[in-house]
Write a protein that holds these residues in place. Structure first.
Motif, PDB file in Angstrom:
ATOM      1  N   LEU A  72      42.454  38.851  36.035  1.00 24.24           N
ATOM      2  CA  LEU A  72      42.198  40.135  36.690  1.00 24.24           C
ATOM      3  C   LEU A  72      40.783  40.211  37.247  1.00 24.24           C
ATOM      4  O   LEU A  72      40.529  40.925  38.222  1.00 24.24           O
ATOM      5  N   TYR A  73      39.860  39.484  36.603  1.00 27.23           N
ATOM      6  CA  TYR A  73      38.446  39.490  37.016  1.00 27.23           C
ATOM      7  C   TYR A  73      37.990  38.045  37.204  1.00 27.23           C
ATOM      8  O   TYR A  73      37.249  37.495  36.380  1.00 27.23           O
ATOM      9  N   PRO A  74      38.438  37.398  38.292  1.00 24.85           N
ATOM     10  CA  PRO A  74      38.166  35.960  38.475  1.00 24.85           C
ATOM     11  C   PRO A  74      36.689  35.596  38.592  1.00 24.85           C
ATOM     12  O   PRO A  74      36.322  34.450  38.350  1.00 24.85           O
ATOM     13  N   HIS A  75      35.849  36.539  38.928  1.00 22.69           N
ATOM     14  CA  HIS A  75      34.424  36.240  39.072  1.00 22.69           C
ATOM     15  C   HIS A  75      33.637  36.554  37.796  1.00 22.69           C
ATOM     16  O   HIS A  75      32.424  36.330  37.748  1.00 22.69           O
ATOM     17  N   ALA A  76      34.324  37.063  36.783  1.00 19.52           N
ATOM     18  CA  ALA A  76      33.642  37.426  35.538  1.00 19.52           C
ATOM     19  C   ALA A  76      33.348  36.201  34.700  1.00 19.52           C
ATOM     20  O   ALA A  76      34.061  35.197  34.748  1.00 19.52           O
ATOM     21  N   ASP A  77      32.306  36.296  33.916  1.00 22.67           N
ATOM     22  CA  ASP A  77      31.933  35.241  32.982  1.00 22.67           C
ATOM     23  C   ASP A  77      32.866  35.309  31.770  1.00 22.67           C
ATOM     24  O   ASP A  77      33.067  36.388  31.193  1.00 22.67           O
ATOM     25  N   ARG A  78      33.444  34.164  31.379  1.00 25.09           N
ATOM     26  CA  ARG A  78      34.392  34.169  30.257  1.00 25.09           C
ATOM     27  C   ARG A  78      33.723  34.642  28.970  1.00 25.09           C
ATOM     28  O   ARG A  78      34.358  35.278  28.130  1.00 25.09           O
ATOM     29  N   GLN A  79      32.439  34.345  28.820  1.00 22.08           N
ATOM     30  CA  GLN A  79      31.741  34.775  27.610  1.00 22.08           C
ATOM     31  C   GLN A  79      31.757  36.297  27.488  1.00 22.08           C
ATOM     32  O   GLN A  79      31.924  36.845  26.397  1.00 22.08           O
ATOM     33  N   SER A  80      31.599  36.984  28.608  1.00 23.74           N
ATOM     34  CA  SER A  80      31.610  38.447  28.585  1.00 23.74           C
ATOM     35  C   SER A  80      32.990  38.970  28.205  1.00 23.74           C
ATOM     36  O   SER A  80      33.110  39.938  27.445  1.00 23.74           O
ATOM     37  N   VAL A  82      32.791  47.491  32.109  1.00 26.10           N
ATOM     38  CA  VAL A  82      31.349  47.510  32.375  1.00 26.10           C
ATOM     39  C   VAL A  82      30.745  46.128  32.199  1.00 26.10           C
ATOM     40  O   VAL A  82      29.945  45.658  33.018  1.00 26.10           O
ATOM     41  N   MET A  83      31.162  45.431  31.153  1.00 18.31           N
ATOM     42  CA  MET A  83      30.609  44.101  30.873  1.00 18.31           C
ATOM     43  C   MET A  83      30.949  43.104  31.981  1.00 18.31           C
ATOM     44  O   MET A  83      30.094  42.342  32.424  1.00 18.31           O
ATOM     45  N   VAL A  84      32.206  43.098  32.442  1.00 22.01           N
ATOM     46  CA  VAL A  84      32.608  42.103  33.420  1.00 22.01           C
ATOM     47  C   VAL A  84      32.068  42.431  34.809  1.00 22.01           C
ATOM     48  O   VAL A  84      31.870  41.527  35.637  1.00 22.01           O
ATOM     49  N   GLU A  85      31.837  43.697  35.086  1.00 22.26           N
ATOM     50  CA  GLU A  85      31.341  44.065  36.409  1.00 22.26           C
ATOM     51  C   GLU A  85      29.830  43.896  36.538  1.00 22.26           C
ATOM     52  O   GLU A  85      29.294  43.929  37.641  1.00 22.26           O
ATOM     53  N   GLN A  86      29.155  43.701  35.399  1.00 20.98           N
ATOM     54  CA  GLN A  86      27.721  43.474  35.435  1.00 20.98           C
ATOM     55  C   GLN A  86      27.379  42.025  35.758  1.00 20.98           C
ATOM     56  O   GLN A  86      26.237  41.714  36.065  1.00 20.98           O
ATOM     57  N   VAL A  87      28.356  41.134  35.659  1.00 22.98           N
ATOM     58  CA  VAL A  87      28.106  39.707  35.891  1.00 22.98           C
ATOM     59  C   VAL A  87      27.959  39.448  37.365  1.00 22.98           C
ATOM     60  O   VAL A  87      28.726  39.945  38.173  1.00 22.98           O
TER      61      VAL A  87
END
Length: 213
Positions: free
Chosen positions: A153-161, A208-213
């Motif tokens: 759903l969030y392909p640009h997000a960091d997996r750690q987040s 919030v966490m994934v959109e901050q990456v």
């Protein structure tokens, strides 16, 4: 010469083993691994200490068996919910988290005191690094599938987040079940905490966490 076939456990043996695991679940949940003893578990189950060793092994092996016993059922229910949601289309972060959180909340509320005890047991595993191997066996494969779904759903997000958000969501779920009385204490007369609020809370935090990456 053909080897003698191993006998299947008798119904009585299976009942005794289940009673011992139920007792272990209650004692480990209440006292943690270090505070529990085989003698306490035997007393809770109403059996001799030797029977606990026979059916559960040593203390660490018994702890492992007790945690693992319900993990497959919980995983199955969660993944079935996710498969159903996926088939219906329009997966969102909130839907994915609902498929993970709601099954256990439902089991804890309707499945009897053992499922509530299991939640406290999971909390002990989650906060103690020495149980890393148990967590890896019993919980990580399913958690990994949900993390994968969120990552799609969030392909640009960091997996750690995403993984951090998943861990925080588990903590929130366990707090929801075990410390709900604090809401009443801080807000007398408050209605029972709702699982929808919990899912909204977790989804907002991860978003919030994934959109901050």
């Amino acid at each position: 010469m053909e080897k003698q076939r191993k006998r299947a456990p008798s119904a009585r043996s299976l009942q005794t083993k289940a009673r011992i695991l139920d007792a272990a679940e209650q004692v480990f949940a209440a006292r943690g691994f270090d505070g529990a003893s085989i003698r306490d578990i035997a007393a809770e189950a109403g059996v001799q200490v030797g029977l606990v060793h026979h059916h559960g092994g040593g203390k660490e092996e018994l702890f492992h068996r007790t945690v693992a016993r319900r993990a497959d059922e919980l995983s199955r229910i969660r993944l079935e919910a996710l498969d159903t949601a996926r088939a219906q289309g329009d997966l969102t972060l909130r839907v994915v988290l609902d498929c993970f959180i709601r099954p256990y909340v439902t089991l804890a509320r309707t499945g009897g005191p053992q499922w509530m005890a299991y939640g406290r047991l999971v909390a002990h595993v989650s906060v103690d690094p020495r149980w890393r191997a148990i967590a890896a066996e019993c919980f990580d494969p399913t958690a990994g599938q949900f993390i994968d779904e969120i990552a799609r759903l969030y392909p640009h997000a960091d997996r750690q987040s995403i993984a951090a958000g998943q861990v925080y969501s588990v903590s929130a779920m366990l707090a929801f079940l075990n410390t709900g009385w604090r809401i009443e204490a801080l807000s007398p007369g408050a209605a029972e905490a709702r699982v929808d609020q919990l899912v909204d809370y977790c989804a907002a935090g991860i978003e919030v966490m994934v959109e901050q990456v």
